[in-house]
Design a protein around this motif. Sequence first.
Motif, PDB file in Angstrom:
ATOM      1  N   SER A 133       0.845  -1.183   0.000  1.00 37.49           N
ATOM      2  CA  SER A 133       0.000   0.000   0.000  1.00 37.49           C
ATOM      3  C   SER A 133       0.884   1.239   0.000  1.00 37.49           C
ATOM      4  O   SER A 133       1.635   1.479   0.955  1.00 37.49           O
ATOM      5  CB  SER A 133      -0.903  -0.005   1.236  1.00 37.49           C
ATOM      6  OG  SER A 133      -1.563   1.231   1.353  1.00 37.49           O
ATOM      7  N   VAL A 134       0.819   2.003  -1.074  1.00 40.18           N
ATOM      8  CA  VAL A 134       1.630   3.223  -1.190  1.00 40.18           C
ATOM      9  C   VAL A 134       1.234   4.221  -0.104  1.00 40.18           C
ATOM     10  O   VAL A 134       2.067   4.966   0.409  1.00 40.18           O
ATOM     11  CB  VAL A 134       1.494   3.819  -2.612  1.00 40.18           C
ATOM     12  CG1 VAL A 134       2.304   5.096  -2.751  1.00 40.18           C
ATOM     13  CG2 VAL A 134       1.919   2.799  -3.655  1.00 40.18           C
ATOM     14  N   GLU A 135      -0.037   4.177   0.292  1.00 40.34           N
ATOM     15  CA  GLU A 135      -0.513   5.094   1.339  1.00 40.34           C
ATOM     16  C   GLU A 135       0.174   4.828   2.671  1.00 40.34           C
ATOM     17  O   GLU A 135       0.315   5.720   3.495  1.00 40.34           O
ATOM     18  CB  GLU A 135      -2.035   4.981   1.516  1.00 40.34           C
ATOM     19  CG  GLU A 135      -2.845   5.474   0.338  1.00 40.34           C
ATOM     20  CD  GLU A 135      -2.909   4.455  -0.800  1.00 40.34           C
ATOM     21  OE1 GLU A 135      -2.871   3.225  -0.531  1.00 40.34           O
ATOM     22  OE2 GLU A 135      -2.973   4.884  -1.962  1.00 40.34           O
ATOM     23  N   GLU A 136       0.603   3.584   2.904  1.00 43.98           N
ATOM     24  CA  GLU A 136       1.290   3.233   4.152  1.00 43.98           C
ATOM     25  C   GLU A 136       2.787   3.504   4.075  1.00 43.98           C
ATOM     26  O   GLU A 136       3.521   3.232   5.021  1.00 43.98           O
ATOM     27  CB  GLU A 136       1.065   1.747   4.475  1.00 43.98           C
ATOM     28  CG  GLU A 136      -0.362   1.398   4.815  1.00 43.98           C
ATOM     29  CD  GLU A 136      -0.529  -0.082   5.122  1.00 43.98           C
ATOM     30  OE1 GLU A 136       0.420  -0.704   5.647  1.00 43.98           O
ATOM     31  OE2 GLU A 136      -1.612  -0.611   4.839  1.00 43.98           O
ATOM     32  N   GLY A 137       3.268   4.001   2.928  1.00 44.80           N
ATOM     33  CA  GLY A 137       4.694   4.248   2.756  1.00 44.80           C
ATOM     34  C   GLY A 137       5.385   3.005   2.225  1.00 44.80           C
ATOM     35  O   GLY A 137       4.756   2.024   1.863  1.00 44.80           O
ATOM     36  N   ALA A 138       6.702   3.046   2.217  1.00 44.67           N
ATOM     37  CA  ALA A 138       7.484   1.957   1.638  1.00 44.67           C
ATOM     38  C   ALA A 138       7.796   0.860   2.654  1.00 44.67           C
ATOM     39  O   ALA A 138       8.515  -0.080   2.344  1.00 44.67           O
ATOM     40  CB  ALA A 138       8.773   2.508   1.047  1.00 44.67           C
TER      41      ALA A 138
END
Length: 199
Positions: A114-119
């Motif tokens: 999830s890009v929203e959760e960062g890398a």
Amino acid sequence: RAAGLAPRRLHLLGAEGSALLLHPGLARRRLAAVLRARPAPFMDVSAGRQCPALCGPAEAESIRGHLATLLAHLGAAEAAATGPVSSSEVVPAGWNLCTIVGVLLGYPAAYTFSVEEGAENCLALTPLRVFTVQASCPRIRDGLRVQIYSFSIPESLCAELKEVLDAWCDELKEAFSVQNDFVDLCILSEVVSLPAVAL
């Protein structure tokens, strides 16, 4: 190219400040193969997950949409190309470049998160089966063994991805048999657990 190691056309693809040097035909074949693959070879390793899992149908379809867009882009760029090296730029809105690069590198399964959760990811201390492809390259020096590439798959997903892994192995052996630059193909695998894994 002068040494004969890049005899085919090349394409420089720009995406979010990164540049990827591709053989356009090979990149298109890899994208098309992943679009056909069942189960979808995308492994969700988002930080919020307790453990890695294959992507669900909705997430897999979203990723397939991004790959189909890239496939069409590369097809159009290749059709418009006039010289041995071409270039283009994509604006990967919402794409996970880690997933895209994994597919373009020919990994049989690609990580996504999830890009929203960062890398961040959930792979810390998770048993990972690391596949390493090695071969000798007598054109450079006799006896020189080189690592061509390596990738990992969570050990817990290997059974679900067995068909995909077997197909990758067969395709690699077939591709290896029709070239003359490398000899003594060796595919190794080992299980590792690391305190942190960067993608």
